[in-house]
Design a protein around this motif. Structure first.
Motif, mmCIF file in Angstrom:
data_model
loop_
_atom_site.group_PDB
_atom_site.id
_atom_site.type_symbol
_atom_site.label_atom_id
_atom_site.label_comp_id
_atom_site.label_asym_id
_atom_site.label_seq_id
_atom_site.Cartn_x
_atom_site.Cartn_y
_atom_site.Cartn_z
ATOM 1 N N LYS A 11 38.781 -40.430 -48.812
ATOM 2 C CA LYS A 11 38.009 -40.153 -50.014
ATOM 3 C C LYS A 11 37.448 -38.743 -49.964
ATOM 4 C CE LYS A 11 36.484 -44.856 -50.715
ATOM 5 N NZ LYS A 11 35.352 -45.753 -50.791
ATOM 6 N N HIS A 12 37.424 -38.113 -51.124
ATOM 7 C CA HIS A 12 36.775 -36.818 -51.267
ATOM 8 C C HIS A 12 35.561 -37.017 -52.151
ATOM 9 C CE1 HIS A 12 40.614 -35.451 -49.826
ATOM 10 N NE2 HIS A 12 40.120 -34.233 -49.705
ATOM 11 N N PHE A 13 34.444 -36.397 -51.785
ATOM 12 C CA PHE A 13 33.255 -36.401 -52.617
ATOM 13 C C PHE A 13 33.098 -34.996 -53.149
ATOM 14 C CE2 PHE A 13 28.970 -36.138 -53.953
ATOM 15 C CZ PHE A 13 28.704 -37.395 -54.437
ATOM 16 N N VAL A 14 33.125 -34.837 -54.465
ATOM 17 C CA VAL A 14 33.057 -33.535 -55.114
ATOM 18 C C VAL A 14 31.730 -33.434 -55.836
ATOM 19 C CG1 VAL A 14 34.137 -32.016 -56.804
ATOM 20 C CG2 VAL A 14 35.553 -33.534 -55.412
ATOM 21 N N ASP A 15 31.097 -32.274 -55.746
ATOM 22 C CA ASP A 15 29.858 -32.076 -56.498
ATOM 23 C C ASP A 15 30.001 -30.873 -57.399
ATOM 24 O OD1 ASP A 15 29.275 -29.713 -55.004
ATOM 25 O OD2 ASP A 15 27.172 -30.179 -55.103
ATOM 26 N N SER A 16 29.236 -30.873 -58.471
ATOM 27 C CA SER A 16 29.255 -29.745 -59.380
ATOM 28 C C SER A 16 27.980 -29.739 -60.197
ATOM 29 C CB SER A 16 30.467 -29.815 -60.307
ATOM 30 O OG SER A 16 30.574 -28.615 -61.033
ATOM 31 N N GLU A 17 27.605 -28.561 -60.625
ATOM 32 C CA GLU A 17 26.465 -28.425 -61.501
ATOM 33 C C GLU A 17 26.858 -27.513 -62.653
ATOM 34 O OE1 GLU A 17 26.759 -25.209 -58.902
ATOM 35 O OE2 GLU A 17 26.288 -27.224 -58.253
ATOM 36 N N ALA A 18 26.138 -27.644 -63.768
ATOM 37 C CA ALA A 18 26.409 -26.822 -64.936
ATOM 38 C C ALA A 18 25.100 -26.527 -65.642
ATOM 39 C CB ALA A 18 27.364 -27.540 -65.885
ATOM 40 N N HIS A 19 25.059 -25.390 -66.323
ATOM 41 C CA HIS A 19 23.892 -25.001 -67.108
ATOM 42 C C HIS A 19 24.188 -25.301 -68.575
ATOM 43 C CE1 HIS A 19 22.460 -22.923 -63.576
ATOM 44 N NE2 HIS A 19 23.610 -22.287 -63.503
ATOM 45 N N PHE A 20 23.252 -25.930 -69.242
ATOM 46 C CA PHE A 20 23.377 -26.217 -70.662
ATOM 47 C C PHE A 20 22.242 -25.504 -71.385
ATOM 48 C CE2 PHE A 20 25.320 -29.720 -68.417
ATOM 49 C CZ PHE A 20 26.531 -29.858 -69.080
#
Length: 142
Positions: A2-11
């Motif tokens: 399994k891969h755990f991917v994280d990400s964030e974004a600005h709105f």
């Protein structure tokens, strides 16, 4: 594995869009500009996921004198989110020993406390990130 991917974004809260990767074509005056404030209000959202579950979304906010306000995504806040949300979610699902944690090279991702926390819970050989020391992941392609 399994891969755990994280990400964030600005709105942006005023309706502005990051036009660096966005092109809008119009028949009316294509050279018209609309002034925008230098630093518009925005909220930063974070989400992590695997093939089997999602953690989040979480928003970077603080309680200010006039109520909840958005705050900057930095290494301290990111480390706190990982410690108090991600690690607990992974432990509750009983998969601490299996996922490979992947993240991009945003400055908060490579802060020393973040790297130490990830090494403690995932081990350096299961972290894919800028400045990590993982072995070559392409050996299975040869």
């Amino acid at each position: 594995m399994k891969h755990f991917v994280d990400s964030e974004a600005h709105f942006h809260l005023q309706g502005s869009v990051n036009t660096r990767n966005c092109r809008i074509w119009a028949r009316e005056n294509p050279f018209q500009t609309q002034p925008l404030p230098l630093h518009s209000q925005k909220v930063t959202a974070w989400c992590g996921f695997t093939a089997t579950f999602i953690v989040g979304p979480f928003f970077f906010e603080e309680i200010g004198p006039s109520g909840i306000v958005t705050c900057t995504f930095n290494g301290t806040r990111y480390e706190s989110l990982l410690r108090n949300q991600l690690i607990l979610a992974v432990q509750q699902r009983g998969c601490v020993d299996c996922p490979i944690f992947m993240q991009d090279g945003a400055p908060p991702h490579i802060a020393t406390p973040v790297k130490q926390l990830l090494n403690l819970h995932f081990g350096n050989d299961r972290i894919i990130s800028r400045h990590s020391q993982q072995p070559d992941r392409h050996d299975h392609l040869t």
